[in-house]
Write a protein that holds these residues in place. Structure first.
Motif, mmCIF file in Angstrom:
data_model
loop_
_atom_site.group_PDB
_atom_site.id
_atom_site.type_symbol
_atom_site.label_atom_id
_atom_site.label_comp_id
_atom_site.label_asym_id
_atom_site.label_seq_id
_atom_site.Cartn_x
_atom_site.Cartn_y
_atom_site.Cartn_z
ATOM 1 N N ALA A 25 0.826 -1.218 0.000
ATOM 2 C CA ALA A 25 0.000 0.000 0.000
ATOM 3 C C ALA A 25 0.855 1.260 0.000
ATOM 4 O O ALA A 25 0.609 2.192 0.764
ATOM 5 C CB ALA A 25 -0.954 -0.014 1.196
ATOM 6 N N ARG A 26 1.870 1.266 -0.868
ATOM 7 C CA ARG A 26 2.720 2.449 -1.020
ATOM 8 C C ARG A 26 2.528 3.026 -2.420
ATOM 9 O O ARG A 26 2.504 2.286 -3.398
ATOM 10 C CB ARG A 26 4.191 2.103 -0.809
ATOM 11 C CG ARG A 26 4.563 1.750 0.613
ATOM 12 C CD ARG A 26 6.083 1.818 0.781
ATOM 13 N NE ARG A 26 6.474 1.453 2.126
ATOM 14 C CZ ARG A 26 6.910 0.245 2.483
ATOM 15 N NH1 ARG A 26 6.992 -0.702 1.565
ATOM 16 N NH2 ARG A 26 7.254 -0.018 3.718
ATOM 17 N N GLN A 27 2.438 4.333 -2.482
ATOM 18 C CA GLN A 27 2.239 4.976 -3.768
ATOM 19 C C GLN A 27 3.440 4.799 -4.676
ATOM 20 O O GLN A 27 3.304 4.652 -5.903
ATOM 21 C CB GLN A 27 1.950 6.469 -3.559
ATOM 22 C CG GLN A 27 1.517 7.196 -4.821
ATOM 23 C CD GLN A 27 0.220 6.655 -5.386
ATOM 24 O OE1 GLN A 27 -0.739 6.409 -4.653
ATOM 25 N NE2 GLN A 27 0.169 6.469 -6.706
ATOM 26 N N THR A 28 4.654 4.783 -4.097
ATOM 27 C CA THR A 28 5.853 4.590 -4.920
ATOM 28 C C THR A 28 5.854 3.216 -5.572
ATOM 29 O O THR A 28 6.201 3.079 -6.754
ATOM 30 C CB THR A 28 7.108 4.754 -4.057
ATOM 31 O OG1 THR A 28 7.024 3.869 -2.911
ATOM 32 C CG2 THR A 28 7.242 6.180 -3.555
ATOM 33 N N PHE B 133 -6.402 1.804 1.306
ATOM 34 C CA PHE B 133 -5.641 2.322 0.162
ATOM 35 C C PHE B 133 -5.923 1.500 -1.093
ATOM 36 O O PHE B 133 -6.202 2.056 -2.165
ATOM 37 C CB PHE B 133 -4.148 2.290 0.491
ATOM 38 C CG PHE B 133 -3.266 2.696 -0.657
ATOM 39 C CD1 PHE B 133 -2.999 4.025 -0.919
ATOM 40 C CD2 PHE B 133 -2.699 1.730 -1.487
ATOM 41 C CE1 PHE B 133 -2.188 4.399 -1.982
ATOM 42 C CE2 PHE B 133 -1.894 2.097 -2.556
ATOM 43 C CZ PHE B 133 -1.634 3.431 -2.800
ATOM 44 N N VAL B 134 -5.875 0.179 -0.961
ATOM 45 C CA VAL B 134 -6.101 -0.681 -2.133
ATOM 46 C C VAL B 134 -7.554 -0.594 -2.583
ATOM 47 O O VAL B 134 -7.844 -0.494 -3.792
ATOM 48 C CB VAL B 134 -5.718 -2.140 -1.806
ATOM 49 C CG1 VAL B 134 -5.999 -3.050 -2.990
ATOM 50 C CG2 VAL B 134 -4.246 -2.228 -1.421
ATOM 51 N N ILE B 135 -8.500 -0.602 -1.641
ATOM 52 C CA ILE B 135 -9.920 -0.570 -2.000
ATOM 53 C C ILE B 135 -10.278 0.732 -2.699
ATOM 54 O O ILE B 135 -10.980 0.738 -3.727
ATOM 55 C CB ILE B 135 -10.780 -0.787 -0.743
ATOM 56 C CG1 ILE B 135 -10.616 -2.217 -0.229
ATOM 57 C CG2 ILE B 135 -12.246 -0.504 -1.039
ATOM 58 C CD1 ILE B 135 -11.348 -2.498 1.059
ATOM 59 N N LYS B 136 -9.799 1.862 -2.186
ATOM 60 C CA LYS B 136 -10.150 3.154 -2.767
ATOM 61 C C LYS B 136 -9.402 3.402 -4.074
ATOM 62 O O LYS B 136 -9.959 3.983 -5.011
ATOM 63 C CB LYS B 136 -9.847 4.267 -1.772
ATOM 64 C CG LYS B 136 -10.740 4.238 -0.536
ATOM 65 C CD LYS B 136 -10.359 5.326 0.458
ATOM 66 C CE LYS B 136 -11.251 5.260 1.703
ATOM 67 N NZ LYS B 136 -10.849 6.290 2.694
ATOM 68 N N THR B 137 -8.145 2.959 -4.161
ATOM 69 C CA THR B 137 -7.372 3.205 -5.371
ATOM 70 C C THR B 137 -7.944 2.447 -6.559
ATOM 71 O O THR B 137 -8.035 2.986 -7.671
ATOM 72 C CB THR B 137 -5.901 2.811 -5.148
ATOM 73 O OG1 THR B 137 -5.372 3.560 -4.040
ATOM 74 C CG2 THR B 137 -5.073 3.094 -6.389
ATOM 75 N N PHE B 138 -8.343 1.192 -6.330
ATOM 76 C CA PHE B 138 -8.820 0.352 -7.434
ATOM 77 C C PHE B 138 -10.335 0.179 -7.424
ATOM 78 O O PHE B 138 -10.858 -0.627 -8.203
ATOM 79 C CB PHE B 138 -8.133 -1.010 -7.383
ATOM 80 C CG PHE B 138 -6.658 -0.950 -7.624
ATOM 81 C CD1 PHE B 138 -6.155 -0.951 -8.919
ATOM 82 C CD2 PHE B 138 -5.762 -0.861 -6.569
ATOM 83 C CE1 PHE B 138 -4.788 -0.897 -9.153
ATOM 84 C CE2 PHE B 138 -4.395 -0.803 -6.800
ATOM 85 C CZ PHE B 138 -3.908 -0.811 -8.089
ATOM 86 N N LYS B 139 -11.025 0.898 -6.530
ATOM 87 C CA LYS B 139 -12.494 0.848 -6.465
ATOM 88 C C LYS B 139 -12.991 -0.594 -6.364
ATOM 89 O O LYS B 139 -13.832 -1.063 -7.154
ATOM 90 C CB LYS B 139 -13.105 1.552 -7.682
ATOM 91 C CG LYS B 139 -12.794 3.039 -7.754
ATOM 92 C CD LYS B 139 -13.423 3.686 -8.969
ATOM 93 C CE LYS B 139 -13.202 5.193 -8.966
ATOM 94 N NZ LYS B 139 -11.776 5.568 -8.907
ATOM 95 N N VAL B 140 -12.468 -1.303 -5.387
ATOM 96 C CA VAL B 140 -12.859 -2.692 -5.149
ATOM 97 C C VAL B 140 -14.314 -2.723 -4.688
ATOM 98 O O VAL B 140 -14.709 -1.974 -3.791
ATOM 99 C CB VAL B 140 -11.937 -3.345 -4.105
ATOM 100 C CG1 VAL B 140 -12.367 -4.783 -3.837
ATOM 101 C CG2 VAL B 140 -10.496 -3.305 -4.580
ATOM 102 N N THR B 141 -15.118 -3.568 -5.287
ATOM 103 C CA THR B 141 -16.555 -3.613 -5.005
ATOM 104 C C THR B 141 -16.852 -4.350 -3.702
ATOM 105 O O THR B 141 -16.030 -5.130 -3.192
ATOM 106 C CB THR B 141 -17.299 -4.309 -6.155
ATOM 107 O OG1 THR B 141 -16.849 -5.673 -6.250
ATOM 108 C CG2 THR B 141 -17.034 -3.593 -7.469
ATOM 109 N N ASP B 142 -18.060 -4.101 -3.170
ATOM 110 C CA ASP B 142 -18.498 -4.806 -1.964
ATOM 111 C C ASP B 142 -18.639 -6.303 -2.209
ATOM 112 O O ASP B 142 -18.458 -7.110 -1.296
ATOM 113 C CB ASP B 142 -19.832 -4.237 -1.482
ATOM 114 C CG ASP B 142 -19.679 -2.856 -0.847
ATOM 115 O OD1 ASP B 142 -18.532 -2.462 -0.573
ATOM 116 O OD2 ASP B 142 -20.701 -2.180 -0.646
ATOM 117 N N GLU B 143 -18.970 -6.686 -3.432
ATOM 118 C CA GLU B 143 -19.084 -8.105 -3.743
ATOM 119 C C GLU B 143 -17.734 -8.805 -3.613
ATOM 120 O O GLU B 143 -17.637 -9.939 -3.130
ATOM 121 C CB GLU B 143 -19.643 -8.281 -5.151
ATOM 122 C CG GLU B 143 -19.945 -9.725 -5.536
ATOM 123 C CD GLU B 143 -20.992 -10.355 -4.642
ATOM 124 O OE1 GLU B 143 -20.938 -11.596 -4.468
ATOM 125 O OE2 GLU B 143 -21.859 -9.619 -4.126
#
Length: 593
Positions: A289-292, A335-345
């Motif tokens: 979960a690092r931006q670099t 970070f991962v969920i918001k960056t890649f828009k991971v769905t609730d499913e």
């Protein structure tokens, strides 16, 4: 070959890869003697080739079963050429001799070792040293290495290395000392020290064919990573010496991509020397979960593949384990969920053990545990994140609450989490009575079970007083309390005589008297039962009247008259009694009128 022998042969090949054609042939010939005879008449060379595809590990038992099929197959299983081909195919030619000596010492005879050397199996100097140590180590007075095999390795060692065979040295320890003592190239202040370290490493790798292996020294992936930090150009030499780079590729790249100072050029050096960005390596890197790290991956990985790996990374995060050195943090997951828009499913798939399973009638889930993170060393942060993200009434939160109650651990953080669930408004259900009853039986958890039961009683009483508790749910509570606690003779016996030890060790301990908290737990259960029991109809007032004064004193007496309210009460009492008997409040009652 008889049909029974063919059946045993089929079971031998059932777990072996690379022999699909032979497996099909065995299936076709199973019930036909003519075809069985044709299969038996195959040349010995073909059967030896088939034998080399078997799994030599002791757990598979394929080699042992092969030798039991018939006398001819038993002879093949003992043939040095067949055994050498088996080891070379399964372990690879360069390190076949090492793995055969370490794992299959009984099957490794001098003829087999000689054939392996002819096939190209290497004899690194650390293997000669390892054989010498094993030969001089005794187990209850018995040598762990036969004398002919020991003589073979000594002679081969002298032929390859001469006076530098160094039987009493330890190349493994020397190699690790060089790696752990040497800083990275960018941190070396003394150029001469760096050159000396690299020269010593080149000597071990080039002259003595050293390669890190499983079973000796540090883990292979850690050794390869430390060597790559010192000089990544040495990795191809390890591959030439027999290292299977694919077996450590993901672990090494995970460490590389987790570096805070990772750059494109740094990753390119690894990719140029044989490493590959596999999907597993990518999803392990995303867990940092690092931006670099994300910026570097975006330049080497297509967006579609990166999104798929992100979903798999989230699934790994919610699972039992995610590999080296990673601990659950809400920030990393967000970070991962918001960056890649991971769905609730996807999160539902990641959290539930069986996402597609149906809910039971009592609101729970059929499988246990309900959540995959239950088997983490500390699943509390995951459950807390679900509560804060989805609120107290979501199905994910209810599943986490069920598992939090079921987890047999005297953990302070877990007990605090119970209170956080209840403070947020998570409800108890009748299915939780059994969980609390089982929790009480565990050592160091009786006080927590009592605390939870008191909270349950308070919650249920509030629902009853506010009119939220419906009749059917009240009946479910009554049945659960009676069956799991009050009328459960087995539970009452265990509560008074036994305490369980939670965790991996497990165990049960006899006690001379029940804990005080356990007795209070039983009293609370009885009080809760009384709170929930339907109220008995109010007794009607009995009116006492005296006879009229016109009667004579001898006839004057006190007479009890039943008023209309009295007759109504008797009728209502009978109706109430019949209803309770039909519900089974007092168990089985016969002859209800």
């Amino acid at each position: 070959m008889r049909t029974s022998q063919l059946t045993l042969a089929a079971s031998t090949f059932a777990s072996t890869s690379g022999v699909g054609t032979i497996r099909l042939a065995l299936a076709l010939a199973k019930h036909t003697k003519k075809r069985a005879a044709a299969l038996y008449d195959l040349p010995t060379e073909i059967w030896s080739k088939i034998f080399s595809f078997l799994d030599p590990s002791a757990s598979a038992q394929a080699v042992h079963r092969f030798s039991l099929v018939c006398r001819r197959w038993n002879v093949i299983s003992r043939d040095p050429h067949a055994r050498a081909a088996l080891f070379a195919y399964h372990y690879g030619r360069p390190l076949a001799l090492y793995h055969a000596f370490r794992t299959h010492r009984v099957a490794l005879t001098v003829p087999v070792a000689t054939l392996l050397r002819k096939k190209g199996s290497a004899l690194p100097r650390f293997l000669v040293q390892y054989v010498d140590k094993e030969y001089h180590r005794t187990d209850r007075g018995r040598k762990s290495v036969s004398v002919p095999l020991y003589v073979f390795f000594v002679q081969q060692g002298y032929q390859l290395y001469g006076n530098e065979a160094g039987f009493k040295d330890d190349d493994v320890a020397k190699f690790e000392r060089l790696l752990y003592a040497a800083p990275t190239t960018a941190q070396i202040p003394d150029a001469n020290a760096a050159e000396q370290t690299l020269a010593a490493l080149h000597t071990l790798l080039d002259d003595y064919r050293f390669v890190p292996v499983r079973g000796i020294g540090s883990p292979v992936d850690e050794t390869v990573f430390l060597l790559s930090k010192l000089d990544v150009s040495l990795i191809p030499t390890l591959v030439n010496n027999g290292l299977d780079l694919s077996s450590v590729n993901d672990q090494v790249l995970e460490r590389v991509l987790w570096r805070a100072d990772i750059t494109d050029s740094h990753l390119d050096r690894y990719l140029a020397h044989g490493f590959k960005l596999t999907p597993v390596a990518i999803q392990k890197a995303l867990q940092a979960a690092r931006q670099t790290t994300l910026d570097v991956l975006a330049k080497h990985v297509p967006p579609e593949l990166l999104a798929v790996c992100a979903n798999n990374a989230v699934i790994d995060m919610f699972g039992p384990s995610v590999g080296r050195g990673w601990h659950w943090t809400a920030e990393s997951v967000d970070f991962v969920i918001k960056t890649f828009k991971v769905t609730d499913e996807t999160i539902r798939t990641a959290l539930f053990t069986h996402p597609d399973s149906l809910r039971l009638a009592n609101g729970g889930r059929a499988e246990f545990p309900a959540t995959r993170c239950y088997m983490k060393t500390n699943p509390c942060p995951v459950w807390r994140w679900v509560l804060q993200t989805y609120g107290p009434h979501h199905e994910l939160t209810r599943a986490c609450f069920d598992d939090a109650l079921s987890r047999a651990a005297a953990d302070r953080d877990l007990h605090v989490l119970h209170d956080e669930f209840l403070a947020a408004g998570v409800r108890f259900y009748p299915r939780h009575v059994k969980i609390l009853a089982c929790r009480l039986l565990h050592r160091d958890m009786t006080a927590n079970a009592l605390h939870l039961l008191q909270a349950l009683r308070e919650q249920v009483s509030d629902e009853r007083d506010s009119g939220v508790l419906v009749e059917t749910e009240r009946d479910d509570w009554l049945v659960a309390i009676r069956e799991e606690i009050i009328d459960n003779e087995e539970w009452n016996h265990r509560m008074r005589t036994t305490q369980l030890e939670g965790g991996a060790r497990g165990g049960a301990y006899r006690i001379s008297r029940p804990p005080d908290d356990a007795l209070r737990f039983l009293d609370e259960s009885r009080a809760l039962l009384e709170d929930l029991a339907p109220p008995i109809p109010q007794v009607a007032t009995v009116v006492l009247r005296k006879s009229s004064s016109s009667r004579s004193s001898s006839e004057r007496r006190t007479v009890m008259h039943r008023s209309a309210s009295m007759r109504s009460w008797v009728k209502r009492m009978g109706t109430w009694w019949k209803e309770q008997c039909e519900k089974g409040v007092w168990g089985s009652v016969d002859n209800v009128i």
